[in-house]
Design a protein around this motif. Structure first.
Motif, short mmCIF file in Angstrom:
data_model
loop_
_atom_site.label_atom_id
_atom_site.label_comp_id
_atom_site.label_asym_id
_atom_site.label_seq_id
_atom_site.Cartn_x
_atom_site.Cartn_y
_atom_site.Cartn_z
N LYS A 62 -3.57 0.62 -1.25
CA LYS A 62 -4.85 1.42 -1.23
C LYS A 62 -4.77 2.65 -0.31
O LYS A 62 -5.14 3.87 -0.72
CB LYS A 62 -6.18 0.54 -1.00
CG LYS A 62 -6.32 -0.71 -1.83
CD LYS A 62 -7.52 -1.56 -1.58
CE LYS A 62 -7.24 -2.12 -0.17
NZ LYS A 62 -6.24 -3.24 -0.03
N THR A 63 -4.38 2.15 1.17
CA THR A 63 -4.58 3.40 2.04
C THR A 63 -3.38 4.20 1.67
O THR A 63 -3.61 5.42 1.91
CB THR A 63 -4.44 2.60 3.39
OG1 THR A 63 -5.28 1.71 3.54
CG2 THR A 63 -4.24 3.66 4.66
N THR A 64 -2.24 3.74 1.31
CA THR A 64 -1.11 4.70 1.17
C THR A 64 -1.56 5.62 -0.19
O THR A 64 -1.44 6.78 0.15
CB THR A 64 0.01 3.95 0.37
OG1 THR A 64 0.22 2.76 1.32
CG2 THR A 64 1.36 4.54 0.44
N PHE B 197 -11.76 8.04 8.36
CA PHE B 197 -10.48 6.95 8.62
C PHE B 197 -10.98 5.82 8.82
O PHE B 197 -11.96 5.24 9.17
CB PHE B 197 -9.72 7.81 9.67
CG PHE B 197 -9.21 9.07 9.69
CD1 PHE B 197 -7.88 9.21 9.40
CD2 PHE B 197 -9.87 10.10 9.93
CE1 PHE B 197 -7.47 10.47 9.21
CE2 PHE B 197 -9.47 11.48 9.54
CZ PHE B 197 -8.35 11.48 9.15
N GLN B 198 -9.80 4.84 8.41
CA GLN B 198 -10.00 3.27 8.42
C GLN B 198 -10.34 2.99 9.99
O GLN B 198 -11.04 2.06 10.40
CB GLN B 198 -8.78 2.60 7.85
CG GLN B 198 -8.81 1.35 8.26
CD GLN B 198 -7.79 0.45 7.08
OE1 GLN B 198 -6.67 1.00 6.66
NE2 GLN B 198 -7.68 -0.94 6.97
N ILE B 199 -9.62 3.76 10.94
CA ILE B 199 -9.84 3.71 12.34
C ILE B 199 -10.48 5.07 12.58
O ILE B 199 -9.76 6.06 12.33
CB ILE B 199 -8.56 3.36 13.18
CG1 ILE B 199 -7.78 2.23 12.65
CG2 ILE B 199 -9.08 3.32 14.42
CD1 ILE B 199 -6.34 2.33 12.70
N LEU C 139 -13.60 7.13 1.63
CA LEU C 139 -13.83 6.26 2.79
C LEU C 139 -13.15 5.21 2.67
O LEU C 139 -13.02 4.16 1.70
CB LEU C 139 -15.39 5.66 2.55
CG LEU C 139 -16.59 6.69 2.43
CD1 LEU C 139 -17.91 6.21 2.17
CD2 LEU C 139 -16.57 7.72 3.55
N ASP C 140 -12.50 4.99 3.81
CA ASP C 140 -11.31 3.73 4.07
C ASP C 140 -11.83 2.96 4.93
O ASP C 140 -12.03 3.12 6.02
CB ASP C 140 -10.03 4.46 4.59
CG ASP C 140 -8.71 3.36 4.43
OD1 ASP C 140 -9.19 2.20 3.97
OD2 ASP C 140 -7.73 3.84 4.48
N GLU C 141 -12.43 1.70 4.22
CA GLU C 141 -13.10 0.61 5.00
C GLU C 141 -13.93 0.92 5.91
O GLU C 141 -13.90 0.59 7.30
CB GLU C 141 -11.79 -0.17 5.67
CG GLU C 141 -10.75 -0.47 4.63
CD GLU C 141 -10.11 -1.99 4.92
OE1 GLU C 141 -10.52 -2.70 5.86
OE2 GLU C 141 -9.06 -2.11 4.17
N VAL C 142 -15.04 1.64 5.77
CA VAL C 142 -15.92 1.79 6.64
C VAL C 142 -16.68 0.65 7.06
O VAL C 142 -17.01 0.62 8.33
CB VAL C 142 -17.14 2.74 5.97
CG1 VAL C 142 -17.06 4.23 6.07
CG2 VAL C 142 -17.28 2.47 4.38
MG MG Z 1 -5.71 -0.20 4.29
#
Ligand code: MG
Ligand code: ATP
Ligand code: ATP
Ligand code: MG
Lengths: 336, 434, 374, 258, 275
Positions: free
Chosen positions: D40-42, D82-84, D173-176
């Motif tokens: 997913k992130t990729t 960003f996820q972080i 939105l990555d893992e807010v």
């Molecule tokens: Mg990820």
């Protein structure tokens, strides 16, 4: 026959010196890379640390010589080397205790340590000169050659000679041994792995029960040993002079960067790339071509890409091209 | 003490140090230190722009400074007509050929499909271009260098006022910075270290070896000045009278007058640079730069062209270094390529920025002035220290004489100690970034 | 009265290893004159060192400025590198009217500076040495040589003048290329020198800088066996470091049949340093010349004594060698004339540059021996 | 809005994204779920221009945007978080927002010296807008705090706030939700819904919290092993055997000890 | 940010002269104190802990957290409440200004973190909790750094627990996805065979199926008698399995009780569990 001559000429003037010089640079770059990887900053005092270690070795060598101790055909300096390493370790630990440790306790950012190392550079710079003076010191003794160019010619009947200096031999052999030991240590031993872990993530290393001060100390000890070995090998092969050791800093850093700062394999590869690019790019191919080409085609010019005046410039261009082609650095991202 | 008070006090301290030099040593020394301090402050501003504001690590400061130096020769020295006649055209043609080859290569690179054919064609063009270039270039160079090698042996400059060389120095540096930036920025920052180091080495190598350009290692001595010559003043009865009225002998009067003229000139340039840098920093542009420095990935995702901005600030910083380099060569009155050594023009300038406080223009200025003062004055300080150390030893003992011999090296040692002391108590520099 | 003299050399920086013996040489002359008690009615001479760094013309200027305006020296022995010398000359010596004699700066560019008679140098002129070296080599039947020179004004100037003279007289220069001092490795240079070939290698460099590295690397790889050394290379170091490895190599340095250098070396040995180090004799001479000129003029003002320097250095008059400075003072006091020879056979031509004789030297059985004078 | 066609991203021999095909409808809030390492992130990084795809195309509103650098995508209205959290830590929260809009005249060097009045006006407007956004996010009291010093959840809000400073078209939105307190997460969810309703932003949301997904998303796409496994409403996805097996699981096996 | 000038590197962000990532932030690494016997009380307790980072303000204010053998204690609270800080304080990575930490009848307040590991404490931090440049296997080995016995059996158990790790055991951990890393992190802590296990948001970013596995395993570990102290944002699920729950707000204990109690408290539900 001519082919052999060409090969011998090329080895004599390009391969052998470049390999020896490359090994010296590689050992220096390893030290820089270890500090960068584990203590996280570029140590600008490394050239002067090398000078200090070499100076200590020279002093012990003189002492041995005055006692009449020698090492047979090998340079006495090799006997003195362990003592020199100890001397270098002492001063390095002293600077760590006296200077770097404070910043570690403060959790100072690495960039501050970089600047501190510049201060240390100035101090060591002065110290070495105050103790042994700024002069050139020649401390190589024992047999100079494994085989001289003349002996080689007589032996083989070739027109070209291949000289192998004992210092070149010693350099390469020592470098191989030291590198092998270092790799074995980092990859196989518990302490070595703990150093890599610490380099990766200090806090987590703590959580695994690794004592950071011990890691730091061992790092400095290894670096002191590497610096002394590199410095002594270089000094044996050429000669010892404080200013040149300071100047060595730039090629050493270039080596470490090309290989990817923080990666020991990279440091070694970088050392050889720098050495070879310096020696080969400005080489005048006339002699080799004269042997290889038929009479009619023989060059009258020097067949030199660039004059040696530009050797540093050219070697840097090569570096840039290497980096442009390999944008992730040669060995960046791979640990050991 | 509030921040501003502290800063004023620090600048006052530098002022007092210089005044003390004037009282204890001589006013000439004091003014000289002030002048060079001002130039150092400019260089520090340049490096601070790159390092303090953008985190760009420039190891090649000496190269840009050297380019500034080159500009003084190219602008201010009188042209050597004989040399122009002998090889001027050839050089121009060769330069055009070289540039043409590069342009053609780039054009082909863009136009042709990637593949082996392109590689072959490009290499062929480059090789052919190189040989054509050498064929035109070499004889022209030989012809130029044959003309009175001891005295000239080069093309000379444009014979314009040397003040013009200052902006031109900046321009030359900008050109070099643009080339580096185009190739190395935007990639990993390590490249920049190598690239700047490399380009500096190349610039210096060219200046050392291309005699037709600036006499190479034979140096150019006797550059024109923007201020009068002391000797002229000493011969000018009006001046001598005025000096006497001030209670100065003509020699002291003239040397002081010349140095004071420089001081004013330099102060003006420094203030302008400082104003430009401050204005830029405190604007949205400065905010953008800080954002980029804080977090490149995020800045990029927020639509900031990180590479473009880096290129911009890298050029700006280099321009400032180039200008400072031109000024410095003007002050020295000569171009000597062998003096461009990393110890002096890379390490020392960083020391200035860091001791002063990176990321703060005033810090850079302070650092430049202070570190320069120390660089010059630690020599007598080191000697004093050594005298103190050896005072208790018996005269003529080997150790004592050895130590006294080593007095000169106390200079670097003292420098190191001063640096460590500053870092120990003020790790972000004397005037830290707010 | 106390006369102060400046000794401005590059004590730190690339040529730092050359400086101490030079300073010792100069201070030896000052001490000799001071101790003789005959100098300007019993005046004493003290010397003050200043570091000109060789990498920082501005620092050099500042140091010299301090010498002149703060310590108020009567003359400057220095500077050392051409960069520092030019800067100090233009920015300090000429404006303040102070005499400066450089023992080592050879840059032809310095000749063109409008120096108002304040500047001299005891280092020999490149042009003359080039010619002599060319003759010397051809007389030995060596027809092709390779040249490597240290990449500064000294090296470049001498190499070029030599190459020109040599080619004119029928020799062939296979390659004329530079090396940098203080660098880590010289394999590349040796590679191209050897590829170009030649019966001998002319090393225009400094013996404890790159020059030595070049010789070492050339010997080690068997690229050259015979070397030609100009003045910067002729030194004891050749004996101690290379010995019979360079048997048959030769060169020349300023000097003449009256063994001025030998006497200087002896004096130096008593004083505890090595008089054979390069530029140490020239430094001794530079200092001696200035002091003798002051004595002769009876004044420490530059404008008074600068004119006397030429007279002292050149004939007519009694020849003065190292160790005879007291005698020279006496002669001058009595209104006589001297022809100062010193340790390096000083002979000044206009505009204050040295044009002396050269002695030819050769390595025989691991020792440098004098062959003759040219 | 966004169309991903046959996208591949390989790391060495590893196929992190292996022929993904998906489409994101304009005005939707699309959920992207899938087991750890599904890619997913990729996939996000490839679309946002951080990574170069090995093969395949990405189009936005019909235009090819494959391989464009992130800053150009930003100007096309594609934003991401960003996820972080990637805040500008040494700048204040307000500055974090004010730096976002592109083409500010004060970002031209020339204007900083010779166009100061214009800049001042622009800055005033920007400041007002930033304050408005901070208020919307209920963190107006943090305006002058350094962004590095606010809590993790507040940083996430700030990330979201940045997307509101300009007229975004699509926001990734990555893992807010990871590591964010559930109460706060509800606030964020409300903010997202409001942005979607009031400003017609399109959202793509990666999240492992099914409650959050359920609150926000329709449709939901489930990825596994670099490919799209299933697509549909959350209810459909939850019922999908494959998804249950690869991703959702069947709940705790060990029950709480009594 | 603590106002310590040495830790401030603004303006100096270049990677080519310092290594990215920066030094650690743990404070107690150089602490040299000894453990003092202090019998009684729960197995692990951080009592009355007050402290902050460096010279900064207090983050924790008289915060108390305890866990006993076989228990699972869960800490919940809003972001920035100081949950992670409390965990670090218990582990000695923070210099306490007041209060003490006691483990198994000993006062260990003066011990350095690495010494606490030797005493049998295991900790999985919230962020940067794996060695990214080491392989997965080496990460696990590092977990067993203090163990002198043969740990291959433990390693097998962990690889069985997280099968994906077996697959990627020779890969650098930094190349794993977010959730995979989390599994490595927990695995690393388990390798120590700890006497007490502390987990800071172990389930952040892991998929539901893995989360269930993780909780299962945590319960299992707790049943072997090892006390577990964990921070969770996935509060409802966590409190369901918890014996003890703490709600932290601004560094202070706001509520505490059994997991069930807290779940049942409407105030807690509304403010901290998302309704
Ligand atoms: Mg990820
Ligand atoms: N730089 C890399 N080199 C090698 N493999 C990588 C790299 N980056 C990611 N991977 C691999 O690609 C796969 C997909 O990673 P990605 O981060 O996209 O997963 P994800 O779906 O976001 O998972 P999560 O929900 O855990 O964040 C993983 O198996 C990971 O190991
Ligand atoms: N290394 C540090 N230096 C200074 N302050 C810090 C540091 N780490 C955290 N803080 C501050 O301490 C406070 C508490 O942070 P902590 O990480 O303990 O919160 P948390 O409860 O774990 O929140 P979250 O649920 O977001 O993880 C926050 O205000 C934070 O800004
Ligand atoms: Mg936390």
């Amino acid at each position: 026959m001519d082919l052999l001559n060409a090969i011998v000429a090329l080895s004599n003037f390009v391969l052998v010196p470049a390999i020896a010089y490359g090994s010296q640079l590689a050992l220096g770059a390893l030290g820089v890379t270890l500090i960068y990887g584990i203590l996280r900053f570029s140590n600008f005092a490394h050239g002067d640390t090398m000078a200090f270690g070499t100076m200590a070795t020279i002093l012990f060598t003189w002492w041995f010589q005055s006692l009449g101790i020698s090492f047979g055909p090998l340079p006495t300096a090799l006997l003195a080397l362990p003592l020199g390493i100890l001397g270098c370790m002492a001063i390095v630990l002293l600077t760590d205790r006296g200077i770097y440790r404070f910043y570690r306790e403060q959790k100072a950012k690495p960039v501050i340590l970089v600047i501190v190392s510049m201060g240390v550079m100035f101090i060591m710079n002065g110290l070495v000169r105050v103790i042994i003076g700024p002069d050139d010191q020649n401390f190589a003794d024992g047999d100079r050659f494994i085989i001289t160019a003349r002996e080689f010619r007589e032996m083989t009947g070739l027109r070209e000679g291949l000289a192998l200096k004992s210092t070149q031999g010693i350099t390469v052999i020592t470098a191989v041994i030291v590198v092998a030991l270092l790799f074995w240590f980092l990859n196989r031993t518990r302490t070595g792995k703990s150093m890599r872990a610490y380099s990766d993530n200090e806090d987590l290393a703590l959580l695994s029960g690794i004592n950071p001060e011990r890691v730091v100390m061992i790092t400095w000890l290894i670096v002191a040993a590497l610096a002394t070995v590199a410095g002594v090998l270089y000094g044996l092969d050429k000669s010892f002079k404080p200013f040149v050791y300071f100047q060595l800093l730039l090629p050493i850093f270039a080596s470490a960067i090309v290989g990817g700062l923080g990666s020991p394999v990279g440091a070694i590869a970088g050392g050889f790339i720098i050495a070879f690019s310096e020696v080969t790019i400005t080489y005048a191919w006339k002699k080799v071509l004269t042997y290889l080409l038929p009479e009619a085609w023989q060059p009258d010019g020097l067949v030199q890409l660039m004059s040696t005046d530009y050797k540093f410039a050219v070697s840097f261009v090569i570096l840039l091209i290497v980096l442009l082609v390999k944008p992730t650095g040669l060995f960046k991202g791979k640990s050991v | 003490m509030t921040g501003t008070m502290r800063n004023i006090a620090l600048f006052a301290l530098v002022g007092v140090l210089i005044l003390l030099t004037g009282v204890l040593q001589s006013w000439n020394s004091a003014l000289l230190i002030l002048n060079m301090g001002l130039v150092s402050a400019m260089m520090a501003i340049g490096v601070n722009l790159q390092w303090g504001f953008a985190g760009l690590f420039n190891v090649g400061v000496m190269g840009f400074v050297a380019l500034g130096g080159l500009a003084t020769v190219l602008v201010s020295m009188p042209p050597v007509h004989a040399a122009w006649r002998a090889g001027g055209l050839g050089i121009l043609a060769a330069v055009a050929l070289g540039a043409g080859t590069i342009v053609l290569t780039i054009f082909l690179f863009r136009r042709m499909q990637p593949g082996w054919l392109r590689a072959v064609v490009l290499i062929a063009v480059l090789i052919a271009g190189f040989f054509a270039y050498r064929a035109v270039f070499d004889p022209a160079v030989a012809a130029i260098e044959r003309i009175n090698p001891a005295g000239t042996g080069y093309l000379g400059g444009l014979g314009l006022p040397i003040l013009l060389a200052w902006p031109v120095g900046g321009l030359l540096a900008a050109g070099a910075a643009w080339i580096i930036g185009k190739t190395a920025l935007g990639l990993r920052s390590d490249y920049l270290a190598i690239a700047t180091l490399g380009i500096a080495e190349i610039i210096i190598a060219v200046m050392k070896n291309e005699d037709w350009l600036s006499r190479g290692v034979k140096n150019v001595i006797g550059l024109p000045r923007p201020v009068p010559y002391e000797i002229m003043l000493q011969r000018d009865p009006v001046f001598v009278e005025r000096a006497a009225a001030l209670g100065l002998d003509p020699v002291t009067g003239s040397t002081l007058f010349v140095k004071a003229n420089y001081s004013i000139l330099l102060l003006v340039v420094l203030l302008v640079l400082l104003w430009l840098a401050q204005m830029a920093l405190k604007s949205p542009w400065g905010r953008m730069m800080r954002a980029i420095r804080d977090n490149e990935t995020a800045a990029e995702a927020m639509g900031k062209d990180v590479t473009g901005r880096h290129l911009q600030i890298f050029i700006l910083g280099s321009v400032v270094c180039g200008i400072a380099g031109a000024i410095m060569t003007t002050l020295d009155g000569q171009l000597v390529p062998t003096t461009y050594q990393p110890l002096r023009y890379t390490f020392l300038i960083w020391v200035m920025v860091i001791v002063g406080g990176s990321g703060n223009n005033f810090g850079a200025v302070l650092g430049g002035m202070l570190v320069w003062f120390l660089w010059v004055q630690v020599e007598p300080m080191g000697a004093l220290l050594m005298k103190g150390i050896t005072a208790g030893m018996t005269d003529g003992s080997a150790l004592k004489s050895h130590l006294l011999e080593a007095t000169a090296h106390m200079r670097l040692l003292t420098m190191g100690i001063v640096m460590l002391v500053v870092l120990r108590f003020s790790p972000r520099g004397l005037i830290p970034e707010k | 009265e106390e006369v102060k003299m400046g000794v401005a050399l590059g004590f730190t920086g690339p040529l730092e290893s050359l400086s101490p013996p030079m300073a010792n040489g100069a201070e030896l002359a000052a001490k000799e004159i001071s101790d003789s008690g005959k100098f300007m009615d019993g005046s004493t001479v003290t010397t003050i060192r200043a570091d000109t760094t060789c990498i920082d013309a501005s620092a050099a200027t500042a140091a010299a400025e301090r010498l002149v305006t703060s310590d108020r020296v009567a003359g400057i022995m220095g500077a050392m590198c051409s960069g520092a010398t030019g800067a100090v000359l233009q920015n300090v010596a000429i404006p303040n009217g102070v005499v400066m004699i450089s023992p080592s700066a050879t840059s032809p560019a310095l000749s063109t500076v409008e120096d108002n008679g304040y500047f001299f140098r005891t280092a020999p002129s490149d042009a003359r040495q080039g010619v002599i070296m060319a003759e010397n080599i051809l007389d030995r039947g060596i027809e092709t040589v390779a040249i490597t020179y240290t990449n500064n004004d000294y090296g470049k100037g001498l190499a070029d003048s030599f190459a020109e003279a040599y080619a004119e007289k029928g020799g062939t220069v296979t390659i004329n290329t530079a090396h940098e001092d203080g660098k880590a490795d010289y394999s590349a240079e040796i590679g191209s020198l050897s590829s170009a070939g030649g019966d001998a290698l002319v090393v225009v460099g400094y013996v404890d800088q790159g020059g030595k590295g070049i010789v070492r690397a050339a010997l080690d790889s068997g690229a050259f066996e015979t070397f030609v050394f100009p003045d910067g290379m002729i030194s004891e170091v050749l004996e101690s470091d290379f010995g019979d490895e360079i048997e048959g190599s030769f060169g020349q340095k300023p000097g003449n049949e009256s063994d001025g250098l030998g006497m200087f070396v002896k004096l130096a040995e008593e004083a505890g340093f090595d008089g054979n180090e390069i530029f140490a004799p020239e430094s001794y001479d530079a200092m001696a010349l200035m002091l003798l000129a002051m004595h002769s003029a009876g004044s420490t003002k530059a404008d008074d004594y600068k004119g006397k320097i030429m007279d002292i250095a050149n004939a007519p008059g009694e020849k003065i060698l190292p160790g005879e400075l007291g005698k020279a003072l006496e002669i001058l006091s009595d209104g006589g004339e001297v022809d100062y020879q010193g340790a390096s056979a000083v002979e000044f031509i206009d505009p204050g540059e040295s044009a002396g004789n050269y002695i030819e030297m050769e390595m025989k059985d691991g020792k440098l021996v004098t062959i003759g004078v040219r | 809005m966004i169309k991903v066609k046959d996208l591949h991203k390989h790391f060495g021999g590893f196929h992190a994204v292996d022929g993904a095909n998906l489409e994101i409808a304009e005005g939707s809030i699309t959920g992207l779920i899938g087991p750890n390492g599904a890619g997913k992130t990729t996939l996000f990084n490839v679309i946002a221009g951080v990574l170069e795809p090995t093969a395949g195309r990405v189009t936005m509103a019909g235009k090819d945007i494959t391989g464009l650098p992130p800053h150009e995508l930003f100007h096309k209205g594609l934003l991401r978080t960003f996820q972080i959290a990637h805040e500008f830590s040494s700048m204040t929260c307000r500055e974090n927002l004010m730096m976002v809009p592109g083409n500010q005249s004060g970002e031209r060097l020339w204007n900083t010296w010779f166009g100061r009045r214009r800049i001042a006006n622009e800055e005033r407007a920007l400041r007002a807008k930033a304050d408005e956004v901070l208020e919307f996010l209920t963190i107006e009291h943090l305006a002058d705090h350094r962004a590095g010093q606010v809590s993790g959840g507040q940083k996430k809000l700030l990330e979201l706030g940045r997307t509101m400073m300009v007229d975004a078209r699509i926001v990734f939105l990555d893992e807010v939700g990871a590591g964010v307190n559930r109460t706060l997460l509800n606030t964020i969810a409300d903010a997202i819904i409001r942005l979607n309703k009031e400003r017609q932003y399109t959202f793509v949301v990666i999240e492992h919290d099914m409650d959050f997904i359920g609150r926000l998303c329709d449709p939901v796409i489930c990825m596994a092993e670099g490919r799209v496994l299933a697509e549909g409403t959350l209810a459909e996805i939850k019922a999908n055997e494959q998804v249950i097996e690869a991703y959702l699981g069947t709940g705790l096996k060990n029950k709480v000890n009594t | 940010m603590s106002g310590n000038a040495y830790q401030d590197d603004r303006g100096n962000k270049d990677r080519s002269i310092t290594k990215a990532g920066g030094p650690g932030s743990a404070e107690g690494a150089m602490r040299k104190g000894k453990a003092v016997p202090a019998p009684g009380g729960p197995f692990l307790i951080g009592e009355n802990m007050t402290g902050g980072y460096g010279k900064g303000p207090n983050i924790l204010e008289a915060c108390t957290i305890a866990v006993d053998k076989g228990e699972i204690a869960v800490i919940v609270g809003p972001n920035g409440a100081g949950k992670s800080t409390a965990m670090k304080a218990v582990f000695g990575m923070l210099d306490l200004r007041e209060g003490s930490v006691r483990l198994d009848g000993e006062d260990i307040t003066a011990l350095s973190p690495q010494a606490r590991v030797v005493k049998g404490m295991g900790f999985v931090p919230q962020t940067s909790n794996i060695f990214t440049s080491l392989t997965v296997e080496e990460n696990l080995e590092m977990g067993a750094f203090i163990r002198r016995d043969d740990f291959s059996e433990t390693m097998e158990q962990i690889l069985d627990l997280f099968p994906i790790l077996r697959e990627k055991r020779r890969q650098a951990a930094g190349e794993l996805s977010g959730g995979q890393r989390q599994q490595v992190a927990v695995g690393r802590a388990l390798m120590t065979k700890p006497k007490v296990l502390m987990l800071d948001e172990p389930t952040a970013g892991v998929s539901p199926i893995v989360m269930d596995e993780l909780f299962d395993r945590i319960i299992e570990v707790a049943r072997t008698g090892i006390p577990i102290l964990m921070v969770e944002q996935n509060a409802r699920q966590a409190l369901e399995i918890a014996d003890k729950g703490y709600v932290l707000v601004q560094g202070m204990n706001a509520y505490s009780g059994t997991g069930k109690d807290l779940l049942a408290d409407p105030e807690v539900r509304k403010s901290f569990l998302g309704g």
